[in-house]
Each structure stands twice: as structure tokens, then as C-alpha cells.
Design an enzyme around this catalytic site. Structure first.
Site, PDB file in Angstrom:
ATOM      1  CB  SER A   1      14.232 -36.395 -27.596  1.00 49.61           C
ATOM      2  OG  SER A   1      15.554 -36.232 -28.071  1.00 49.61           O
TER       3      SER A   1
ATOM      4  CB  VAL B   1      20.609 -40.313 -22.570  1.00 49.89           C
ATOM      5  CG1 VAL B   1      20.606 -39.044 -21.711  1.00 49.89           C
ATOM      6  CG2 VAL B   1      20.701 -41.559 -21.708  1.00 49.89           C
ATOM      7  CB  CYS B   2      19.975 -36.249 -24.710  1.00 49.27           C
ATOM      8  SG  CYS B   2      20.115 -34.535 -25.226  1.00 49.27           S
ATOM      9  CB  SER B   3      19.518 -35.754 -29.560  1.00 50.62           C
ATOM     10  OG  SER B   3      20.920 -35.833 -29.390  1.00 50.62           O
TER      11      SER B   3
END
Length: 216
Positions: free
Chosen positions: A119, A99-101
Site C-alpha cells: 500500500s 493501488v495505494c490505500s
């Protein structure tokens, strides 16, 4: 189904709690929060901690790996023990996700080389520098067993996607209804495609810190 969530100092809370809320409801799910060492792990905002009940060495064969994102990923992209653990458990997973970075950690571990991945919008260029093929216009990107989600709230979408693949659409639909996940945000700034350019640039300049200057 054993699901491992990776925690580290400076992770973003919703990156973990959102997917946890969904995946923990899948029948037969066994969830473990893991970190370099057992104990409380602070989020990026500092006022909340989640508890890692297991160290890396205690989690060896999860079916699903969820790597959260947050400012703390910057310190971990060169952390040997963390990247070694990610590579080791990836050998046994059915799905390796982020998830995300968090996708930067998967990429730094060499798992996304030549693969499509996403990302947080502010991390897409860095994701490409680690060998992945960045995708900035999709909330969830699937490439083989690797599934990556865009920023923060996209982790809920990721988890519903995984729930459907693991337990069937009806189970995923039931979890969506139980959690009443039907977002109707009051603002239309949920992506760089719809947010005012000046807001995007202000947040980019502040490295995503929402400070007094944002509201001026």
C-alpha cells in the site's frame, strides 16, 4: 476482458487514470467505472471528477477489479455496501487488484487475510491491522490472484504487469512504448528509502498534505 474501476468520493486521480491509460489499451478490454451510484465522483483534490457510468448493482462479473486509493478509503473501510460488493465481484474475478490505500478496502473486505500485500507507505501499519502481511519494500506484490501496488504512481506498474499477464509481454511492451513510460524523475525522493528522513516525518505529521510548512 471486463475491467471495473471502483470510484468513491476522495479517491486519488492517478490511482485510476494511470492504470486506465494502460489497461484500456489491451485488445478486447471493456472498461467500466463504478461507484455506489451513477454520476460524477470527486477526487481528493476536489478540482477533478470522473464519471461512474454504473452503480454497484450493474457490475456483477468483472474479470479484473481495480480498487483505487486516496483519503476517501478511511470512510469506506466500514461501509457495508462497498465491502459487500467487493466480496461479491471478487468471486468472479481473474485478478483482484488495488493501488495505494485501495488495499485497505480489499483487506477490510477480508480478501487479504494472511496474504502479502502493499500500500502507500503511510498505510502499511493499518494494512497489517486488517489482517494482511504488509510488504513495504516492493512496488508490486502478487499473492495468488491478488495484486497490490504501492502509492499512486505504482498503479502504472501494476497495470503493465496485468497487461503482460492478460495479453502477453509483447502487448504490454507495446503499451509501454505507446505511453512512453520511461520515468526519469528530477528528484530522488520517490520512496521512504531515498527521501530525507525529515521530509518523511513532515509528511507523516501532516497526513500527506503538502502545505507551506513543507517548503520552509
Amino acid at each position: 476482458m471486463k475491467i471495473a474501476f471502483l470510484l468513491y468520493e476522495g479517491f486519488t486521480a492517478l490511482d485510476v487514470v494511470g492504470p486506465y491509460e494502460v489497461l484500456s489499451r489491451v485488445p478486447g478490454a471493456e472498461v467500466v467505472f463504478t461507484a455506489a451510484r451513477r454520476g460524477p465522483v470527486r477526487t481528493d483534490m476536489g478540482s477533478l471528477a470522473l464519471t461512474a457510468d454504473a452503480a454497484y448493482s450493474e457490475v456483477t462479473d468483472p474479470d479484473v477489479l481495480v480498487v483505487s486509493g486516496g483519503p476517501g478509503t478511511e470512510a469506506l473501510v466500514g461501509d457495508g455496501p462497498t465491502l459487500d460488493w467487493i466480496r461479491a465481484v471478487d468471486a468472479t474475478t481473474t485478478w483482484t487488484t488495488s493501488v495505494c490505500s485501495g488495499s485497505l478496502l480489499l483487506a477490510a473486505a477480508g480478501l487479504l487475510t494472511g496474504r502479502r500485500a502493499t500500500s502507500h507507505w503511510i498505510c502499511l501499519e493499518t494494512l497489517g491491522m486488517f489482517g494482511a502481511t504488509p510488504v513495504g519494500d516492493e512496488r508490486i506484490v502478487v499473492d495468488g490472484k491478488y495484486t497490490t501496488a504501492a502509492g499512486v504512481s505504482a498503479g502504472i506498474d501494476l497495470a503493465l504487469h496485468l497487461a503482460g499477464r492478460a495479453a502477453g509481454d509483447r502487448v504490454a511492451e507495446a503499451i509501454q512504448l505507446v505511453t512512453e513510460y520511461a520515468p526519469e524523475p528530477p528528484y530522488g525522493t520517490g520512496s521512504t528509502a531515498t527521501a530525507p528522513p525529515e521530509l518523511v516525518e513532515a509528511l507523516r505529521a501532516s497526513n500527506l498534505v503538502v502545505g507551506p510548512a513543507i517548503g520552509s
